[in-house]
Design a protein around this motif. Sequence first.
Motif, PDB file in Angstrom:
ATOM      1  N   LEU A   5      31.705  62.316-116.329  1.00  0.00           N
ATOM      2  CA  LEU A   5      31.319  61.570-117.543  1.00  0.00           C
ATOM      3  C   LEU A   5      30.693  60.430-117.196  1.00  0.00           C
ATOM      4  O   LEU A   5      29.064  60.827-118.358  1.00  0.00           O
ATOM      5  CB  LEU A   5      32.321  61.397-118.982  1.00  0.00           C
ATOM      6  N   ILE A   6      30.928  60.126-116.755  1.00  0.00           N
ATOM      7  CA  ILE A   6      30.139  58.792-116.587  1.00  0.00           C
ATOM      8  C   ILE A   6      28.757  59.299-115.274  1.00  0.00           C
ATOM      9  O   ILE A   6      27.702  58.586-116.067  1.00  0.00           O
ATOM     10  CB  ILE A   6      30.571  57.648-115.433  1.00  0.00           C
ATOM     11  N   ASN A   7      28.978  60.272-114.536  1.00  0.00           N
ATOM     12  CA  ASN A   7      28.210  60.368-113.458  1.00  0.00           C
ATOM     13  C   ASN A   7      26.748  61.590-114.308  1.00  0.00           C
ATOM     14  O   ASN A   7      25.524  61.281-113.906  1.00  0.00           O
ATOM     15  CB  ASN A   7      28.064  61.361-112.632  1.00  0.00           C
ATOM     16  N   ARG A   8      26.837  61.732-115.990  1.00  0.00           N
ATOM     17  CA  ARG A   8      25.822  62.600-116.291  1.00  0.00           C
ATOM     18  C   ARG A   8      25.209  61.271-117.021  1.00  0.00           C
ATOM     19  O   ARG A   8      23.473  62.141-116.540  1.00  0.00           O
ATOM     20  CB  ARG A   8      26.739  62.715-117.909  1.00  0.00           C
ATOM     21  N   LEU A   9      25.139  60.338-116.662  1.00  0.00           N
ATOM     22  CA  LEU A   9      24.359  58.853-117.182  1.00  0.00           C
ATOM     23  C   LEU A   9      23.804  58.361-115.758  1.00  0.00           C
ATOM     24  O   LEU A   9      22.933  57.239-115.828  1.00  0.00           O
ATOM     25  CB  LEU A   9      24.412  58.476-118.048  1.00  0.00           C
ATOM     26  N   LYS A  10      23.666  58.703-114.488  1.00  0.00           N
ATOM     27  CA  LYS A  10      23.197  57.751-113.774  1.00  0.00           C
ATOM     28  C   LYS A  10      22.536  57.981-112.897  1.00  0.00           C
ATOM     29  O   LYS A  10      21.871  59.198-112.799  1.00  0.00           O
ATOM     30  CB  LYS A  10      24.403  58.195-112.585  1.00  0.00           C
ATOM     31  N   SER A  11      21.787  57.165-112.189  1.00  0.00           N
ATOM     32  CA  SER A  11      20.249  57.055-111.271  1.00  0.00           C
ATOM     33  C   SER A  11      20.388  57.967-110.348  1.00  0.00           C
ATOM     34  O   SER A  11      22.132  58.036-109.657  1.00  0.00           O
ATOM     35  CB  SER A  11      18.992  56.565-111.342  1.00  0.00           C
ATOM     36  N   VAL A 184      27.952  64.808-126.662  1.00  0.00           N
ATOM     37  CA  VAL A 184      28.998  64.011-125.513  1.00  0.00           C
ATOM     38  C   VAL A 184      27.463  62.575-125.161  1.00  0.00           C
ATOM     39  O   VAL A 184      28.590  61.441-125.245  1.00  0.00           O
ATOM     40  CB  VAL A 184      29.645  64.116-124.039  1.00  0.00           C
ATOM     41  N   ASP A 185      26.429  63.233-124.636  1.00  0.00           N
ATOM     42  CA  ASP A 185      25.886  61.458-124.867  1.00  0.00           C
ATOM     43  C   ASP A 185      26.186  60.184-124.877  1.00  0.00           C
ATOM     44  O   ASP A 185      25.914  59.333-124.109  1.00  0.00           O
ATOM     45  CB  ASP A 185      24.518  61.914-124.641  1.00  0.00           C
ATOM     46  N   GLU A 186      26.613  60.600-126.160  1.00  0.00           N
ATOM     47  CA  GLU A 186      25.880  58.750-127.247  1.00  0.00           C
ATOM     48  C   GLU A 186      27.522  58.498-126.632  1.00  0.00           C
ATOM     49  O   GLU A 186      27.578  57.821-126.315  1.00  0.00           O
ATOM     50  CB  GLU A 186      26.445  59.109-128.916  1.00  0.00           C
ATOM     51  N   VAL A 187      28.766  59.490-127.114  1.00  0.00           N
ATOM     52  CA  VAL A 187      29.932  58.632-126.525  1.00  0.00           C
ATOM     53  C   VAL A 187      29.756  58.299-124.837  1.00  0.00           C
ATOM     54  O   VAL A 187      30.703  57.114-124.933  1.00  0.00           O
ATOM     55  CB  VAL A 187      30.786  60.015-126.577  1.00  0.00           C
TER      56      VAL A 187
END
Length: 250
Positions: A5-11, A184-187
């Motif tokens: 889940l965290i990897n969804r927003l990683k750079s 799920v992005d907001e969560v």
Amino acid sequence: MMKALINRLKSCRPFKEFYADWINTLKSSLLPLLSRSLSSPSPDPLLLATQVELLHSHFNSYFAALDLASNDDVSQLLFPDWRNPLEKPFLWFGDFHPYIFINLLRSFLEEDDDDSDETDNGFLVKPWNVWKNVDVSLGHFVEQVECGLRLMVPSVVARSRDTQADLVEKLGVGWRKNGENFEVDEVVGELVDKMTCVFLDANRLRRSVLADIMGTLNVYQAASFLEGLAKFYAGFWDPTLLANFKNPVD
């Protein structure tokens, strides 16, 4: 699940590249210089003070880089697939546990008095011992730091546990209410923000314990302590040790 889940927003800025350079500088430059000074029969206190400051600054630059990397992509620190298998058992929220710092200091204080009399081919290994007859206040300092860690470490761990529990609850509610349409992005964004804060506090604790230790020791003790800490960090990347771990001899 949490890593995915965290990897969804990683750079895509890898901290491992900084770490490789940082370890290399530690092993090839700063640590050998300090070790040579400490092996002298009469170390120059001014030279030692300079080398201690350089090495302490090197560690501070590492902690600062960890902070920056966590704000950029905390997943690469909390789930570091780039760490080698020797390091991983000692990690606590992205780096070594702050207990290691104070335990290292305690190990120096508990050395036998005859350690300084060890010889190598007839020569005294250390003709001086900065840890003999230390002030009793240093022992009290160690106890105070350990007491503080016993209070603060569980608090950091509890925040991480509560964050994960909150994530699971929100994901469950969201999927029950919205099914496949659940975004799920907001969560996940809330999770990343909270875990970044947890990481920053854990890293702040590491930095604070090291700063307190350095502020308590004299220059000779600080040099001896930092040499031990640097060897601890660098030792995990010893090629022979890694090779023996990956291919143990029967």
